[in-house]
Structure formats: structure tokens, C-alpha cells
Scaffold this active site. Structure first.
Site, PDB file in Angstrom:
ATOM      1  N   LYS A 155      23.549  12.867 -38.893  1.00  0.00           N
ATOM      2  CA  LYS A 155      23.010  11.692 -38.145  1.00  0.00           C
ATOM      3  C   LYS A 155      24.197  11.269 -37.243  1.00  0.00           C
ATOM      4  CE  LYS A 155      21.426   6.925 -38.913  1.00  0.00           C
ATOM      5  NZ  LYS A 155      21.544   5.656 -39.800  1.00  0.00           N
ATOM      6  N   ASN A 210       5.468  12.246 -28.830  1.00  0.00           N
ATOM      7  CA  ASN A 210       4.600  11.463 -27.891  1.00  0.00           C
ATOM      8  C   ASN A 210       3.463  10.826 -28.634  1.00  0.00           C
ATOM      9  OD1 ASN A 210       2.447  13.629 -27.860  1.00  0.00           O
ATOM     10  ND2 ASN A 210       3.950  14.827 -27.365  1.00  0.00           N
ATOM     11  N   PHE A 232      -5.657  21.920 -21.731  1.00  0.00           N
ATOM     12  CA  PHE A 232      -5.904  20.522 -21.575  1.00  0.00           C
ATOM     13  C   PHE A 232      -4.771  20.116 -20.641  1.00  0.00           C
ATOM     14  CE2 PHE A 232      -9.178  18.598 -24.723  1.00  0.00           C
ATOM     15  CZ  PHE A 232      -9.797  19.763 -24.760  1.00  0.00           C
ATOM     16  N   ASP A 281       7.847  18.901 -23.152  1.00  0.00           N
ATOM     17  CA  ASP A 281       8.317  20.029 -22.014  1.00  0.00           C
ATOM     18  C   ASP A 281       9.735  20.350 -22.303  1.00  0.00           C
ATOM     19  OD1 ASP A 281       5.843  20.352 -20.739  1.00  0.00           O
ATOM     20  OD2 ASP A 281       6.192  18.362 -19.877  1.00  0.00           O
ATOM     21  N   ASP A 299       6.525  27.175 -22.197  1.00  0.00           N
ATOM     22  CA  ASP A 299       5.237  26.805 -21.845  1.00  0.00           C
ATOM     23  C   ASP A 299       4.116  27.814 -22.914  1.00  0.00           C
ATOM     24  OD1 ASP A 299       2.596  26.632 -21.001  1.00  0.00           O
ATOM     25  OD2 ASP A 299       3.411  25.496 -19.146  1.00  0.00           O
ATOM     26  N   LYS A 330      -1.354  27.432 -14.511  1.00  0.00           N
ATOM     27  CA  LYS A 330      -1.252  27.991 -15.429  1.00  0.00           C
ATOM     28  C   LYS A 330      -2.104  29.451 -15.826  1.00  0.00           C
ATOM     29  CE  LYS A 330       0.184  24.112 -17.985  1.00  0.00           C
ATOM     30  NZ  LYS A 330       1.318  24.095 -19.259  1.00  0.00           N
TER      31      LYS A 330
HETATM   32  N1  CTP Z   1       1.199  23.364 -22.753  1.00  0.00           N
HETATM   33  C1  CTP Z   1       1.931  24.471 -23.607  1.00  0.00           C
HETATM   34  N2  CTP Z   1       3.257  24.431 -23.680  1.00  0.00           N
HETATM   35  C2  CTP Z   1       3.993  23.520 -22.932  1.00  0.00           C
HETATM   36  C3  CTP Z   1       3.344  22.454 -22.111  1.00  0.00           C
HETATM   37  C4  CTP Z   1       2.086  22.510 -22.170  1.00  0.00           C
HETATM   38  O1  CTP Z   1       1.238  25.014 -24.128  1.00  0.00           O
HETATM   39  N3  CTP Z   1       5.499  23.434 -23.353  1.00  0.00           N
HETATM   40  C5  CTP Z   1      -0.220  23.116 -22.803  1.00  0.00           C
HETATM   41  C6  CTP Z   1      -0.836  22.121 -23.300  1.00  0.00           C
HETATM   42  O2  CTP Z   1      -1.057  22.368 -24.795  1.00  0.00           O
HETATM   43  C7  CTP Z   1      -1.976  21.878 -22.396  1.00  0.00           C
HETATM   44  C8  CTP Z   1      -1.643  22.459 -21.093  1.00  0.00           C
HETATM   45  O3  CTP Z   1      -0.566  23.057 -21.238  1.00  0.00           O
HETATM   46  O4  CTP Z   1      -3.208  22.739 -22.772  1.00  0.00           O
HETATM   47  C9  CTP Z   1      -1.027  21.165 -20.044  1.00  0.00           C
HETATM   48  O5  CTP Z   1      -0.126  20.216 -20.635  1.00  0.00           O
HETATM   49  P1  CTP Z   1       0.317  19.250 -19.523  1.00  0.00           P
HETATM   50  O6  CTP Z   1       1.379  18.609 -20.460  1.00  0.00           O
HETATM   51  O7  CTP Z   1      -0.666  18.194 -19.255  1.00  0.00           O
HETATM   52  O8  CTP Z   1       0.920  19.904 -18.487  1.00  0.00           O
HETATM   53  P2  CTP Z   1       2.518  20.570 -18.321  1.00  0.00           P
HETATM   54  O9  CTP Z   1       2.273  22.072 -18.171  1.00  0.00           O
HETATM   55  O10 CTP Z   1       3.552  20.173 -19.088  1.00  0.00           O
HETATM   56  O11 CTP Z   1       2.477  19.704 -16.971  1.00  0.00           O
HETATM   57  P3  CTP Z   1       3.044  18.284 -16.514  1.00  0.00           P
HETATM   58  O12 CTP Z   1       3.754  17.550 -17.675  1.00  0.00           O
HETATM   59  O13 CTP Z   1       4.296  18.489 -15.153  1.00  0.00           O
HETATM   60  O14 CTP Z   1       2.015  17.487 -16.093  1.00  0.00           O
END
Ligand code: CTP
Length: 405
Positions: A290, A211, A328, A280, A308, A346
Site C-alpha cells: 500500500k 470506470n 461497442f 486504455d 486493444d 477497429k
Molecule cells: N476495446 C477493447 N480493448 C481496449 C479498448 C477498447 O477491446 N483496450 C473495445 C471495447 O470493448 C469496445 C470498443 O473497443 O468494443 C471501443 O471501445 P472505446 O473505449 O469506445 O474505444 P477506444 O478504442 O478506447 O477509443 P476512445 O477511448 O479513444 O474513444
């Protein structure tokens, strides 16, 4: 400009590392500091006062009996309005002088004569045997006990051809340390674990899914935490950024590796700040070779959920010794609504929200802090300024947290 309005006395004692002091002087002035250079006689054998005068924009003091100061007391006048004194390089002999309060030249005398509130920072630079000599180590210990900040030294190849501890810190690291010296030590004695950057989920050995996170915010938070006196571990996805000085960095690629690294480091941490933009999902079965183009076909990629990391660590908060967790959230819309909901989902006390496309890769940002009281907007600023504000906000909150009572 991190040092606008600051008056720094830059003292050079004898050593090859004087060439680094020239670059440091330039760096200090670029950051807005006014620099008064003072050199020992030995230092003038390694670099000329002319060079240091040109870089600082001020004539250099080398002599205790310099008649330019009207009252002929340069050792008093030079330090009275100083914000800090930095000795770089600080030779083994100058360390000895500082340890014993010697006053036999201008630089040593002004160090002894400095007002107590003026911090003294010393950057040792010498041969490895000189550094490890018990006499030097005794003197360094004495300096620490006297409240003198010792910056470095670093290890590596030395000008004499030997290898080991004793190299003066690089000018950029010195600059970070000097800037840090002016920050309040609100996290002294705390251990802080931070994740930063994107993750990279492989499809095959040459392709993957990632990303737009640059890691800038996570690295700024790591630097701010270190400046505030914390012991900082930074678990980083792939980025092109330099590690903030004094921060322990662990590099990972995938979300699972980040989870494993966090699990390994989490014990004993007081604060966990998840800044990373973690994928995610990952590819369910990445190819070991490859993936080749096939006639007319496109590959079918199946995904599975990544752990997560933040929610996993936050769920441990019922255990003794749990850290204070900060998350964040990068949202593309409805930040206030989604941010508040995400904090609850969370299970964390504090969440920092921002608008994804306004922050990824940018140097500036606006952030919103969500806690159980509601939300607070921190107005647009550069990421280091915001990171310092965030660290200050966390420090206020952790005093109410059970672990710290
Ligand atoms: N985060 C994490 N592990 C994941 C996804 C997210 O530790 N697998 C943490 C990120 O570092 C951040 C927070 O969760 O501090 C929120 O991340 P974000 O991507 O905004 O949220 P998601 O939980 O992935 O929700 P969504 O994508 O549905 O908005």
C-alpha cells in the site's frame, strides 16, 4: 414482463422440489403469464393444491375425472390454448411415463394429448443415484429424441443428504429457461464470445483505476445470445451481476487478463462481441505494498498502454476460422461521426454506439448500429430488448460472412 399473454401449463410430479415450483409459479405470473397448474397425486403429498391455486389464481387440476370441464376431457381442454407445458419437478417416474407415452393420470395423459406445436419442457428433480441410473438416462435420452426440452438438473447438496446431480434448477433459472424457449433460435449451433463490464487496473493492493460500466449491457447480450441457441462464453470484469443461466463465465480484473482470457477462448468462436469498457491505460509499475501518505507529497503515477482487445482479434480476420467481430463505442459527443470512424479504425464489420453517460449503470438505452452501409438507430428500450435486437441483426449479417458460407 417477459411472458405477457403466454398461457403456461405448470405440471408438478412428486418430489421435494415441489416447493420450488411454488416460487416458479409466482415468477411466471409476475412475468405476465397465465398459469394453469396440474398436479399428480404424488405431488399433492409434497405441496397442497391450495398453495398452487393461491399462487396461480386458478383452481388446480389433480384428477383425470375432474367434472369441472364441461365435456369432462380435461386432458384435451387444458392444453388446447397453451403456449408451453412445463413439468417441474419432473420425477424419475414421470420421465419414464413421458418416455413411454403413458396415460395413467391427468398430467401424463395431457402431455401425450398435447398438440405437437406446444413445447414440453421438463425439469428433472431426483436423488443423484436415481438420475445417474442407466434406466433414467435411457429415458432422458428418449425424451430428447422426442423433442422434449430437458432443463437442468443442477448438481449440489440434495434434500436426502447426498450430494450430486439431480437438483431441480432454481426458480430464477427455470424462469430464464422458459422465457428463452419463446425466443427464435437464430444462433443455434454458434459459439459466441463476449467481454463485459469494466476493467480494474491496480495502483497498489487496495487502490485501482476503473470506470462506471456496470456490465448490464454485456450480460444482456450474453443472455440474448444464449436464448438464441448459442454456446456463450462471457469474459467479465468486476461486476455485481448474476451470470445468465447457461452461460460460461470467466472472471478477470485487468485489461491484460481480459486479453489473455479472450486469446485462450477465441479459437472456434463464430462471433466475438466486445462490450467491455476496457481501460486504455494501466499503471506502469503498481506497488506491491500500500502506498503511504508522505508529508505534503502526492504520488506520481505513470501509465502505459493496454492492449486493444477488439482490434487485436479483428486483426486476425485474415486467418482461417476468424470470428465475426462486433464492437461497442461509448462516446460523450458526436456519436454518429465518432462511431463511424471508430468502426473503420477497429477494422470491424459492425459497431454499436451509445452515449456513455446515458448507458453506464442504466437499465434502458438507445443504440446506433454502424456498418458499411451506414447507421441504424434502435430506439430506446431496456437492455435485454436491445440485446435481442442486436443478436438478431448479427445473425442476419453473419450469413454473409465468409466463415458461414
Ligand atoms: N476495446 C477493447 N480493448 C481496449 C479498448 C477498447 O477491446 N483496450 C473495445 C471495447 O470493448 C469496445 C470498443 O473497443 O468494443 C471501443 O471501445 P472505446 O473505449 O469506445 O474505444 P477506444 O478504442 O478506447 O477509443 P476512445 O477511448 O479513444 O474513444
Amino acid at each position: 414482463m417477459e411472458l405477457t399473454g403466454k398461457k403456461i401449463v405448470l405440471g408438478l410430479s412428486g418430489g421435494v422440489a415441489c416447493y420450488k415450483a411454488a416460487e416458479l409459479c409466482r415468477g411466471l405470473t409476475k412475468e405476465g403469464a397465465s398459469v394453469q397448474v396440474v398436479m399428480t397425486d404424488a405431488a399433492t403429498h409434497f405441496i397442497t393444491p391450495v398453495t398452487m391455486q393461491a399462487l396461480s389464481g386458478k383452481s388446480v387440476f389433480t384428477d383425470q375425472w375432474d367434472p369441472r370441464v364441461p365435456n369432462n376431457m380435461a386432458h384435451i381442454d387444458v392444453t388446447r390454448d397453451a403456449d408451453a407445458i412445463v413439468i417441474a419437478p419432473c420425477s424419475a417416474d414421470f420421465i419414464r411415463k413421458l418416455a413411454h407415452g403413458a396415460c395413467d393420470d391427468l398430467l401424463s395423459t395431457l402431455c401425450v394429448a398435447r398438440p405437437r406445436h406446444v413445447p414440453l419442457l421438463a425439469a428433472p428433480a431426483m436423488n443423484v443415484e436415481m438420475w445417474t441410473n442407466p434406466a433414467t438416462q435411457r429415458n432422458v435420452q428418449q425424451l430428447r429424441e422426442d423433442g422434449i426440452h430437458i432443463l437442468g438438473p443442477a448438481a449440489g447438496a440434495q434434500a436426502c443428504g447426498e450430494v450430486g446431480m439431480g437438483r431441480m434448477l432454481e426458480p430464477a433459472d427455470m424462469l430464464e429457461e422458459i422465457v428463452a424457449a419463446f425466443q427464435p433460435k437464430v444462433m443455434a449451433g454458434k459459439r459466441i464470445l463476449i467481454t463485459a463490464g469494466p476493467t480494474f487496473e491496480p495502483i497498489d493492493p487496495v487502490r485501482g483505476i476503473t470506470n462506471l460500466s456496470s456490465g448490464k449491457m454485456g450480460y444482456a447480450v450474453a443472455r440474448a445470445a444464449r436464448e438464441a441457441g448459442a454456446e456463450v462464453t462471457l469474459i467479465s470484469g468486476p461486476t455485481a451481476l448474476a451470470t445468465p443461466h447457461g452461460v460460461h463465465r470467466v472472471d478477470v480484473q485487468t485489461a491484460q487478463q481480459m486479453m489473455d482470457a479472450v486469446n485462450q477462448a477465441i479459437t472456434g468462436q463464430h462471433v466475438f462481441i466486445a462490450v467491455a469498457a476496457v481501460a486504455d491505460w494501466r499503471v506502469a509499475n503498481p506497488s506491491t505494498q500500500k502506498v503511504k501518505k508522505t508529508e505534503g507529497g502526492t504520488p506520481h503515477i505513470a501509465f502505459e498502454q493496454n492492449p486493444d482487445i477488439l482490434a487485436t482479434i479483428a486483426a486476425r480476420t485474415t486467418l482461417a476460422g476468424h470470428p465475426y467481430c462486433v464492437g461497442f463505442a461509448a462516446e460523450s459527443e458526436n456519436l454518429l461521426e465518432y462511431g463511424a470512424a471508430k468502426r473503420e479504425r477497429k477494422g470491424i464489420p459492425l459497431l454499436v454506439g451509445n452515449i456513455g453517460h446515458h448507458t453506464f449503470g442504466q437499465d434502458d438505452n438507445t443504440i446506433v448500429l454502424f456498418d458499411e452501409q451506414g447507421h441504424t438507430i434502435l430506439p430506446r428500450a431496456d437492455k435485454l430488448t436491445l440485446a435481442r435486437q442486436l443478436i438478431s441483426e448479427i445473425s442476419k449479417r453473419i450469413n454473409k460472412h465468409s466463415l458461414f458460407q
